[in-house]
Design an enzyme around this catalytic site. Sequence first.
Site, PDB file in Angstrom:
ATOM      1  N   ASP A  49       0.353  -1.773  -4.683  1.00  0.00           N
ATOM      2  CA  ASP A  49       0.474  -0.404  -4.553  1.00  0.00           C
ATOM      3  C   ASP A  49       0.577   0.003  -2.711  1.00  0.00           C
ATOM      4  O   ASP A  49      -0.505  -0.533  -2.126  1.00  0.00           O
ATOM      5  CB  ASP A  49      -0.490   0.387  -5.390  1.00  0.00           C
ATOM      6  CG  ASP A  49      -0.183   1.796  -5.358  1.00  0.00           C
ATOM      7  OD1 ASP A  49       0.544   2.527  -4.543  1.00  0.00           O
ATOM      8  OD2 ASP A  49      -0.655   2.207  -6.619  1.00  0.00           O
ATOM      9  N   THR A  88       3.485   6.613  -6.801  1.00  0.00           N
ATOM     10  CA  THR A  88       3.273   5.483  -7.710  1.00  0.00           C
ATOM     11  C   THR A  88       3.908   5.458  -9.146  1.00  0.00           C
ATOM     12  O   THR A  88       4.320   4.414  -9.421  1.00  0.00           O
ATOM     13  CB  THR A  88       1.504   5.664  -7.940  1.00  0.00           C
ATOM     14  OG1 THR A  88       0.864   5.338  -6.654  1.00  0.00           O
ATOM     15  CG2 THR A  88       1.000   4.581  -8.685  1.00  0.00           C
ATOM     16  N   ASN A 109       4.386  11.557  -9.770  1.00  0.00           N
ATOM     17  CA  ASN A 109       2.942  11.363 -10.418  1.00  0.00           C
ATOM     18  C   ASN A 109       2.846  12.647 -11.649  1.00  0.00           C
ATOM     19  O   ASN A 109       2.128  12.501 -12.542  1.00  0.00           O
ATOM     20  CB  ASN A 109       2.110  11.441  -9.383  1.00  0.00           C
ATOM     21  CG  ASN A 109       1.882  10.056  -8.654  1.00  0.00           C
ATOM     22  OD1 ASN A 109       2.495   9.071  -9.042  1.00  0.00           O
ATOM     23  ND2 ASN A 109       1.275   9.861  -7.703  1.00  0.00           N
ATOM     24  N   LYS A 170      -4.930   0.910 -11.722  1.00  0.00           N
ATOM     25  CA  LYS A 170      -4.571   2.224 -12.173  1.00  0.00           C
ATOM     26  C   LYS A 170      -4.006   2.330 -13.421  1.00  0.00           C
ATOM     27  O   LYS A 170      -3.314   1.522 -13.904  1.00  0.00           O
ATOM     28  CB  LYS A 170      -3.732   3.059 -11.163  1.00  0.00           C
ATOM     29  CG  LYS A 170      -4.291   3.198  -9.730  1.00  0.00           C
ATOM     30  CD  LYS A 170      -3.188   3.694  -8.840  1.00  0.00           C
ATOM     31  CE  LYS A 170      -3.479   3.850  -7.336  1.00  0.00           C
ATOM     32  NZ  LYS A 170      -2.367   4.436  -6.513  1.00  0.00           N
ATOM     33  N   HIS A 303      -4.506   5.808   1.920  1.00  0.00           N
ATOM     34  CA  HIS A 303      -4.584   6.940   1.812  1.00  0.00           C
ATOM     35  C   HIS A 303      -5.955   7.433   2.432  1.00  0.00           C
ATOM     36  O   HIS A 303      -5.966   8.351   3.277  1.00  0.00           O
ATOM     37  CB  HIS A 303      -4.937   7.546   0.325  1.00  0.00           C
ATOM     38  CG  HIS A 303      -3.502   7.500  -0.486  1.00  0.00           C
ATOM     39  ND1 HIS A 303      -2.514   8.500   0.139  1.00  0.00           N
ATOM     40  CD2 HIS A 303      -3.022   6.934  -1.628  1.00  0.00           C
ATOM     41  CE1 HIS A 303      -1.653   8.221  -0.765  1.00  0.00           C
ATOM     42  NE2 HIS A 303      -1.619   7.554  -1.857  1.00  0.00           N
ATOM     43  N   ASP A 344       5.416  -0.371  -5.390  1.00  0.00           N
ATOM     44  CA  ASP A 344       5.820   0.845  -6.181  1.00  0.00           C
ATOM     45  C   ASP A 344       6.439   1.623  -5.040  1.00  0.00           C
ATOM     46  O   ASP A 344       6.989   2.631  -5.569  1.00  0.00           O
ATOM     47  CB  ASP A 344       4.588   1.419  -6.829  1.00  0.00           C
ATOM     48  CG  ASP A 344       3.358   1.909  -6.053  1.00  0.00           C
ATOM     49  OD1 ASP A 344       3.336   1.036  -5.001  1.00  0.00           O
ATOM     50  OD2 ASP A 344       2.524   2.416  -6.511  1.00  0.00           O
ATOM     51  N   HIS A 345       5.858   1.609  -3.799  1.00  0.00           N
ATOM     52  CA  HIS A 345       6.407   2.555  -2.515  1.00  0.00           C
ATOM     53  C   HIS A 345       5.933   1.827  -1.476  1.00  0.00           C
ATOM     54  O   HIS A 345       4.965   1.151  -1.439  1.00  0.00           O
ATOM     55  CB  HIS A 345       6.014   3.849  -2.801  1.00  0.00           C
ATOM     56  CG  HIS A 345       4.737   4.056  -3.132  1.00  0.00           C
ATOM     57  ND1 HIS A 345       3.613   4.020  -2.108  1.00  0.00           N
ATOM     58  CD2 HIS A 345       3.775   4.562  -4.179  1.00  0.00           C
ATOM     59  CE1 HIS A 345       2.381   4.291  -2.732  1.00  0.00           C
ATOM     60  NE2 HIS A 345       2.316   4.221  -4.055  1.00  0.00           N
TER      61      HIS A 345
END
Length: 552
Positions: A49, A88, A109, A170, A303, A344-345
Amino acid sequence: MKKSLVSMVALALGAAAAPGIAQDSPPATTAPAPAMATAPKLLVVISVDQFSADLFAEYRNHFTGGFARLLDGAVFPSGYQSHASTVTCTGHSTILTGMRPMHTGIIANDWIDFSSPLDDKEIYCVEDESVPGSTNDKYTVSPDHLMVPTLGERMKAADPATRVVSVAGKDRSAVLMGGHKVDEMWWWDRDSFVTYAGRATPPVVARANKAVAAEIARPQPPLELPDFCRAKDRAIPLGEGKTVGTGRFARAAGDVSGFGNSPAKDGATLALAAGLIQAMKLGQGPQTDIIDIGASATDHVGHKYGTEGTEMCLQLASLDRDLGDFFAQLDAMGIDYAVALTADHGGNDLPERQREQAMPMAERLAKSFNPDTIGKAVGATLGLSGKLLAYSSGNFYVTPDVPAAKKQAVIAETKKVLLAQPQVAAVFTGAEIAASPDPAGPADTWPLIMRAKASYYPGRSGDLVVALKPLVTPISDPTRGSVATHGSFWDYDRRVPILFWRKGMTGFEQPHAIETVDIAPTLAALAHVATGAPKMDGRCLDLDAGPGSTCR
């Protein structure tokens, strides 16, 4: 050096340990390398992720563990999560469906649905909003919003003996890669790995949770900083006494949050995956099985601390080691497995550090950029009052308070007001996106509206979709939570590495753009699984470095 969490938990589970970790570890298999023409017995699909192509390029020369192994395979450094909504849920929905969000239905999301029974009308991508009292903080996990099958589902339809397993940090990662029909699905939830309500907990999962709980109960001293991380060791002040950039992931005994936001979470996820592979004897039957693994700690670190401090350097060094231990455990089990790894990004560093490093245009989104302020400006022009707009993940929605006869006027005026904002690059209405051509050609050449169309799903996407200018971080206040993020139309969020590896393959590197939707058809061909309907958006990538082809 301290043993990795992967190895410690694996030993607690009774799983095969990585060579060199324990004295009684079995040696890695010496079986001859399988020909690429034969189907592997196990597909291992890993999503890291927020592992951007930029991070991959920055650290690839420092990898000595699991990433280093994958670098001997097929390396595509310019993979693309080609859509605009680089978050995500959206990204994970592409990896094992082979389909863009415009078909998976996972546009973000969260999205707004004014017909929903929820009070706030905001739907989480793997939420069953029909459950009374469901909220974004307390919800029942469901795969029902995913509108297409995953590769695992297609494999199980072709051969019911196929086992499909999904393990992630997650819930959305586990669900959107695993799909609707799984044999085992486990995700991290605050302090342990959980699954759907009513499903039994296998002994291997119970032992894993016990081992992880014991690890959380112990204090964690600061991690040792590798020499290549030392240049990153510089504090970045963010206001109100908050700094980032020098963290070492020390935590007190019992600090669940500190564990969940550290490299240790990926170690636990990989250890559980190894335990399930052994307990279920995945890859040891006549059929091909599949396990997908969502490693989420890179995203938490990105983050919470940004992408260019000691925190991210330690995270990637730890993940590299943990992946190496995980692969060594599979070797010790003697499994013929193939690996695909991607993200995912991507992600973008915090603007305070970027401005110190040659990017003076980096900035945070103005606090005035919100649906209430924009809506009041629209209402003042059109003579309307009340709440006119709602907002979620780059999508503006016209609320039911607006009379039907005024909706198009509100959309037009909202676009005008948004385009007047100095931090906005482009605004597209739903009608403009619907009328635009479908995505085609190399993803690195797509215009902005094509990127928007790739993640536009009628009924879920907004009446307007907004692209902020490059290096505008949509977090106004870094002292209240996240300091950096992703989600933009731009390549720092769209570009991700895509790596394939199988024992004995001849490696190569291909720098040109491919897409994450290409992963599923590539693995399907490798496993000799016909894809059929619904047709995937991606194409099969030939993993044979010579004149042969793994695509049929």
